[in-house]
Design a protein around this motif. Structure first.
Motif, PDB file in Angstrom:
ATOM      1  N   VAL B 279       0.846  -1.209   0.000  1.00  0.00           N
ATOM      2  CA  VAL B 279       0.000   0.000   0.000  1.00  0.00           C
ATOM      3  C   VAL B 279       0.878   1.254   0.000  1.00  0.00           C
ATOM      4  N   VAL B 280       1.946   1.220   0.810  1.00  0.00           N
ATOM      5  CA  VAL B 280       2.869   2.360   0.824  1.00  0.00           C
ATOM      6  C   VAL B 280       3.432   2.578  -0.581  1.00  0.00           C
ATOM      7  N   ALA B 281       3.829   1.494  -1.235  1.00  0.00           N
ATOM      8  CA  ALA B 281       4.360   1.605  -2.599  1.00  0.00           C
ATOM      9  C   ALA B 281       3.341   2.241  -3.528  1.00  0.00           C
ATOM     10  N   SER B 282       2.064   1.838  -3.394  1.00  0.00           N
ATOM     11  CA  SER B 282       1.036   2.383  -4.282  1.00  0.00           C
ATOM     12  C   SER B 282       0.811   3.864  -4.029  1.00  0.00           C
ATOM     13  N   ILE B 283       0.876   4.270  -2.752  1.00  0.00           N
ATOM     14  CA  ILE B 283       0.718   5.695  -2.452  1.00  0.00           C
ATOM     15  C   ILE B 283       1.894   6.474  -3.051  1.00  0.00           C
ATOM     16  N   LEU B 284       3.107   5.938  -2.864  1.00  0.00           N
ATOM     17  CA  LEU B 284       4.292   6.607  -3.407  1.00  0.00           C
ATOM     18  C   LEU B 284       4.199   6.740  -4.926  1.00  0.00           C
ATOM     19  N   VAL B 285       3.697   5.692  -5.560  1.00  0.00           N
ATOM     20  CA  VAL B 285       3.573   5.720  -7.016  1.00  0.00           C
ATOM     21  C   VAL B 285       2.659   6.856  -7.446  1.00  0.00           C
ATOM     22  N   ASN B 286       1.556   7.020  -6.707  1.00  0.00           N
ATOM     23  CA  ASN B 286       0.637   8.098  -7.081  1.00  0.00           C
ATOM     24  C   ASN B 286       1.243   9.462  -6.844  1.00  0.00           C
ATOM     25  N   ILE B 287       2.001   9.611  -5.742  1.00  0.00           N
ATOM     26  CA  ILE B 287       2.699  10.882  -5.514  1.00  0.00           C
ATOM     27  C   ILE B 287       3.676  11.145  -6.656  1.00  0.00           C
ATOM     28  N   GLY B 288       4.392  10.087  -7.048  1.00  0.00           N
ATOM     29  CA  GLY B 288       5.364  10.234  -8.128  1.00  0.00           C
ATOM     30  C   GLY B 288       4.714  10.653  -9.433  1.00  0.00           C
ATOM     31  N   VAL B 289       3.572  10.052  -9.758  1.00  0.00           N
ATOM     32  CA  VAL B 289       2.917  10.401 -11.018  1.00  0.00           C
ATOM     33  C   VAL B 289       2.369  11.832 -10.948  1.00  0.00           C
ATOM     34  N   TYR B 290       1.873  12.223  -9.790  1.00  0.00           N
ATOM     35  CA  TYR B 290       1.401  13.611  -9.653  1.00  0.00           C
ATOM     36  C   TYR B 290       2.570  14.576  -9.856  1.00  0.00           C
ATOM     37  N   ALA B 291       3.730  14.229  -9.284  1.00  0.00           N
ATOM     38  CA  ALA B 291       4.920  15.075  -9.474  1.00  0.00           C
ATOM     39  C   ALA B 291       5.308  15.115 -10.940  1.00  0.00           C
ATOM     40  N   MET B 292       5.151  13.985 -11.633  1.00  0.00           N
ATOM     41  CA  MET B 292       5.484  13.943 -13.059  1.00  0.00           C
ATOM     42  C   MET B 292       4.607  14.906 -13.848  1.00  0.00           C
ATOM     43  N   ARG B 293       3.307  14.938 -13.511  1.00  0.00           N
ATOM     44  CA  ARG B 293       2.407  15.879 -14.192  1.00  0.00           C
ATOM     45  C   ARG B 293       2.840  17.321 -13.929  1.00  0.00           C
ATOM     46  N   PHE B 294       3.254  17.574 -12.690  1.00  0.00           N
ATOM     47  CA  PHE B 294       3.685  18.934 -12.342  1.00  0.00           C
ATOM     48  C   PHE B 294       4.937  19.307 -13.129  1.00  0.00           C
ATOM     49  N   VAL B 295       5.920  18.399 -13.112  1.00  0.00           N
ATOM     50  CA  VAL B 295       7.176  18.696 -13.809  1.00  0.00           C
ATOM     51  C   VAL B 295       6.910  18.934 -15.289  1.00  0.00           C
ATOM     52  N   MET B 296       6.062  18.099 -15.887  1.00  0.00           N
ATOM     53  CA  MET B 296       5.813  18.235 -17.323  1.00  0.00           C
ATOM     54  C   MET B 296       5.077  19.534 -17.636  1.00  0.00           C
ATOM     55  N   VAL B 297       3.968  19.779 -16.930  1.00  0.00           N
ATOM     56  CA  VAL B 297       3.132  20.924 -17.294  1.00  0.00           C
ATOM     57  C   VAL B 297       3.801  22.236 -16.903  1.00  0.00           C
ATOM     58  N   ILE B 298       4.239  22.368 -15.654  1.00  0.00           N
ATOM     59  CA  ILE B 298       4.818  23.639 -15.209  1.00  0.00           C
ATOM     60  C   ILE B 298       6.257  23.757 -15.702  1.00  0.00           C
ATOM     61  N   GLY B 299       7.043  22.683 -15.524  1.00  0.00           N
ATOM     62  CA  GLY B 299       8.442  22.746 -15.947  1.00  0.00           C
ATOM     63  C   GLY B 299       8.589  23.052 -17.422  1.00  0.00           C
ATOM     64  N   GLY B 300       7.741  22.452 -18.236  1.00  0.00           N
ATOM     65  CA  GLY B 300       7.836  22.682 -19.669  1.00  0.00           C
ATOM     66  C   GLY B 300       7.655  24.131 -20.060  1.00  0.00           C
ATOM     67  N   GLN B 301       6.930  24.877 -19.232  1.00  0.00           N
ATOM     68  CA  GLN B 301       6.649  26.264 -19.604  1.00  0.00           C
ATOM     69  C   GLN B 301       7.606  27.268 -19.010  1.00  0.00           C
ATOM     70  N   THR B 302       8.491  26.831 -18.068  1.00  0.00           N
ATOM     71  CA  THR B 302       9.282  27.841 -17.370  1.00  0.00           C
ATOM     72  C   THR B 302      10.506  28.295 -18.157  1.00  0.00           C
ATOM     73  N   ILE B 303      10.855  27.608 -19.226  1.00  0.00           N
ATOM     74  CA  ILE B 303      12.007  28.065 -20.013  1.00  0.00           C
ATOM     75  C   ILE B 303      11.574  29.287 -20.824  1.00  0.00           C
ATOM     76  N   PRO B 304      12.221  30.438 -20.605  1.00  0.00           N
ATOM     77  CA  PRO B 304      11.787  31.646 -21.319  1.00  0.00           C
ATOM     78  C   PRO B 304      11.919  31.462 -22.828  1.00  0.00           C
ATOM     79  N   LEU B 305      10.963  32.036 -23.545  1.00  0.00           N
ATOM     80  CA  LEU B 305      10.968  31.859 -24.994  1.00  0.00           C
ATOM     81  C   LEU B 305      11.686  32.988 -25.713  1.00  0.00           C
ATOM     82  N   SER B 306      12.011  34.068 -25.002  1.00  0.00           N
ATOM     83  CA  SER B 306      12.692  35.150 -25.721  1.00  0.00           C
ATOM     84  C   SER B 306      13.778  35.772 -24.865  1.00  0.00           C
TER      85      SER B 306
END
Lengths: 207, 306
Positions: B279-306
Motif C-alpha cells: 500500500v505504501v508503494a502504491s501511495i508513493l507511485v501516485n505521488i510520483g505520477v502527480y509530481a510527473m504531471r507537475f514537472v511536465m506541465v509547469i516545468g515545460g513552460q518555465t524556459i523563457p521563450l525570448s
C-alpha cells in the motif's frame, strides 16, 4: 492578381530603442497593464568601454503557418485571407493553449476581458487604408509595413533588396515580421542562457 | 553562451498559460483510464475471484472522469463559454478531440458499470472491449496536447503520449491496489479465510503487474531524456532543467526515486508479501505520477521563450 499578404520589415540600423512602438500599441489597442502586444527587447553586450545596446521590437509574427491557429479548439484564432492572424474575442474561451503553443511568447490573457489577445497588425487601421499604429509612430521610420505580394509596395522592394532574418525559423511557422541587421544574441533565447550562467540554474519560476 | 558579458535591460515575458489545473486533470484522467483498463481485464478473464476488483474499478473509472474535466473548466478564462468547444470545433486541435472523447468516455463507463453491477457478463465484455480504445485515447490525447504545443521543447517529443499512457496505467493500478487493500482490511470481514487469501493474492499480483509497468515507464523516461540531451539546444536545456535545474528535486527525487524506484523495490523485494509495504508503494507511485504531471506541465513552460 495574387492575394494580399501583409508583412512587416523592421530595420534595426534605424531603430534607436525609444519604445514609441510600445506606447503607440498600448494606446491604440488599449492593452492593459502587465501585458504587452508590442514591446522592445533590449540587451547590453560587452564590458566598458567596448559596449553597445541592441534592440529588438517584438510583436506577433502573424505566421503563415500559425501554430496557434492550428491548435485553437474553437477557431477563435483564425487567419484572414491577407495573412493577419486574428482572435475572435466573442468566441475565445480562454483555454490558453495558443499561448502554450506560440514559440514567440507574443500572446497574453487580457486581465480585464479574460480572453487571449495579441498584435493583429492593427487590422482595423489597415482595413481603413492606414498604417499600423507602431509603424506610423516610429520616429526613425525603422518599421515598414505593407502588402508583400504587391511588387510596387515599399515592403516588397525592401524585402527583395535586403538581407532579412526572422525569429525561430526552425519552428516552421513562416513568420511575417522580418528584421534587417538584427543582432543574433538579442534574437536568441538570451534570458535562458544568462540565468544558466549566472545563477547556476536555468530559470526563475514565474507564476 | 560564449559571447562575454550580456545583460538583458528590458524584455517582456508573459505569465504561464497553463497552471496546475491542467496537470491535475491529466492526473485524474490517467487514474480513470488505468482503472478502466484493469476493470476490463478483470471482466474479460471472467474468473470469480476477480469480480470485486472488476466492480471497484468499474465505478472508479467514470467517477474520476467526472472530476477531471471540472479542472479543465476551472482553468478556462471564460468558463461559461465551454460549450464553444462543441459548437465551433477545429479538427486540427487536440483539445477538440478531447472534448468529444471526454463526453463519450464517461457515458460509456457508466453503462459499462451498470452492466458489471447487474452481472450481465456478455454485455460487459463487449462494452469493455469497445471501451478500451476509448479509455486509451482519452488519456493518450492529453499527451498529444503537450506534444503538439510545439513551442515547448520539453513537451514536443514523440514519446510524450506513450509516457502519459504508461504513467496513467501505473497510477491507475496504484489507486486500485490502495482501494482493494482498504476493502480487504476493513470491509471484507464476512468473507471466508479462503476468499480472503485469494483476495490478498490478487492484490499482490496487481502490485507486481504495477512494478513491471513502472519498469516500462522508467525506460520510456530514460529514452526521452537521452534524446532531449542530444537534440537541439532548447531540448538540451529542457533536459537539464529537469535533471539538474529547478525541477530536479521533483523529477529525480520525487518522480524517479520516491515514485518509481522505491515502490519497485517494495513490491519486488523482500517485502513483496507484506500488505502495508505494497500500500505504501502504491501511495508513493501516485505521488510520483502527480509530481510527473507537475514537472511536465509547469516545468515545460518555465524556459523563457525570448
Amino acid at each position: 492578381m495574387a492575394n494580399k499578404r501583409y508583412a512587416m520589415v523592421i530595420d534595426m540600423r534605424r531603430c534607436i530603442g525609444c519604445h514609441a512602438c510600445t506606447v503607440a500599441c498600448k494606446a491604440e489597442m488599449a492593452v492593459p497593464l502587465e501585458v504587452n502586444a508590442t514591446w522592445l527587447k533590449i540587451i547590453e553586450k560587452g564590458t566598458y568601454p567596448d559596449t553597445r545596446r541592441y534592440y529588438l521590437p517584438r510583436m506577433c509574427n502573424n505566421c503563415t503557418d500559425a501554430i496557434c491557429a492550428r491548435n485553437c479548439p474553437t477557431k477563435a484564432t483564425y487567419k484572414r485571407d491577407d495573412g493577419i492572424v486574428m482572435v475572435d474575442q466573442h468566441r475565445c474561451i480562454g483555454c490558453k493553449y495558443c499561448i502554450a503553443s506560440c514559440p514567440y511568447d507574443t500572446r497574453y490573457v487580457n486581465p480585464l476581458k479574460n480572453i487571449v489577445q495579441k498584435c493583429y497588425f492593427c487590422s482595423h487601421r489597415v482595413d481603413a487604408g492606414l498604417q499600423p499604429a507602431c509603424v506610423e509612430t516610429c520616429p526613425t521610420k525603422a518599421m515598414i509595413f505593407g502588402d508583400k505580394n504587391d511588387t510596387k509596395s515599399e515592403v516588397a522592394q525592401v524585402l527583395a533588396t535586403n538581407a532579412t532574418v526572422v525569429l525561430k525559423k526552425e519552428m516552421q511557422t513562416n513568420p511575417q515580421v522580418f528584421y534587417i541587421s538584427a543582432d543574433e544574441t538579442v534574437m536568441s533565447n538570451v534570458e535562458k542562457d544568462i540565468n544558466y550562467r549566472t545563477e547556476g540554474t536555468l530559470i526563475k519560476i514565474r507564476i | 553562451m560564449e559571447n562575454g558579458d550580456v545583460n538583458v535591460i528590458y524584455s517582456v515575458q508573459h505569465q504561464l498559460p497553463l497552471v496546475m489545473y491542467i496537470g491535475q486533470y491529466f492526473f485524474f484522467t490517467g487514474l480513470s483510464a488505468g482503472s478502466f483498463v484493469i476493470s476490463v481485464i478483470a471482466t474479460l478473464l471472467g474468473r470469480k475471484e476477480f469480480k470485486p476488483i472488476g466492480k471497484i474499478t468499474a465505478i472508479l473509472a467514470p467517477a474520476l472522469l467526472i472530476i477531471a474535466p471540472i479542472n479543465l473548466i476551472a482553468d478556462l478564462e471564460q468558463p461559461l463559454r465551454f460549450w464553444h468547444l462543441f459548437l465551433y470545433y477545429n479538427w486540427t486541435s487536440p483539445i477538440t478531440y478531447g472534448s468529444f472523447l471526454l463526453t463519450a468516455y464517461p457515458i460509456m463507463g457508466i453503462i459499462y458499470a451498470i452492466m458489471v453491477y447487474t452481472d450481465r457478463q456478455k454485455a460487459a465484455k463487449v462494452l469493455g472491449i469497445l471501451g478500451i480504445p476509448l479509455a486509451i485515447s482519452v488519456h493518450g490525447y492529453t499527451g498529444f496536447i503537450l506534444a503538439l504545443a510545439k513551442a515547448r521543447a520539453l513537451w514536443n517529443t514523440a514519446a510524450m503520449p506513450t509516457i502519459f499512457l504508461v504513467s496513467a496505467m501505473v497510477s491507475g493500478i496504484g489507486l486500485v491496489v490502495i482501494i482493494a487493500a482498504v476493502r480487504w482490511k476493513w470491509f471484507d470481514k464476512k468473507a471466508t479465510p479462503e476468499t480472503r487469501d485469494q483476495d490478498k493474492k490478487l492484490i499482490l499480483q496487481l502490485a507486481t503487474f504495477m512494478a513491471y509497468i513502472i519498469m516500462l515507464d522508467l525506460f520510456l523516461i530514460l529514452s526521452d531524456i537521452l534524446v532531449l540531451l542530444t537534440a537541439h539546444s532548447d531540448a538540451y536545456e529542457a533536459g537539464m532543467l529537469i535533471l539538474t535545474g529547478n525541477f530536479a528535486p521533483l523529477f529525480v527525487g520525487v518522480e524517479i526515486i520516491l515514485g518509481s524506484i522505491i515502490p519497485m523495490i517494495l513490491v519486488l523485494g523482500p517485502t513483496r508479501k507484506n500488505m502495508t509495504a505494497i500500500v505504501v508503494a502504491s501511495i508513493l507511485v501516485n505521488i510520483g505520477v502527480y509530481a510527473m504531471r507537475f514537472v511536465m506541465v509547469i516545468g515545460g513552460q518555465t524556459i523563457p521563450l525570448s
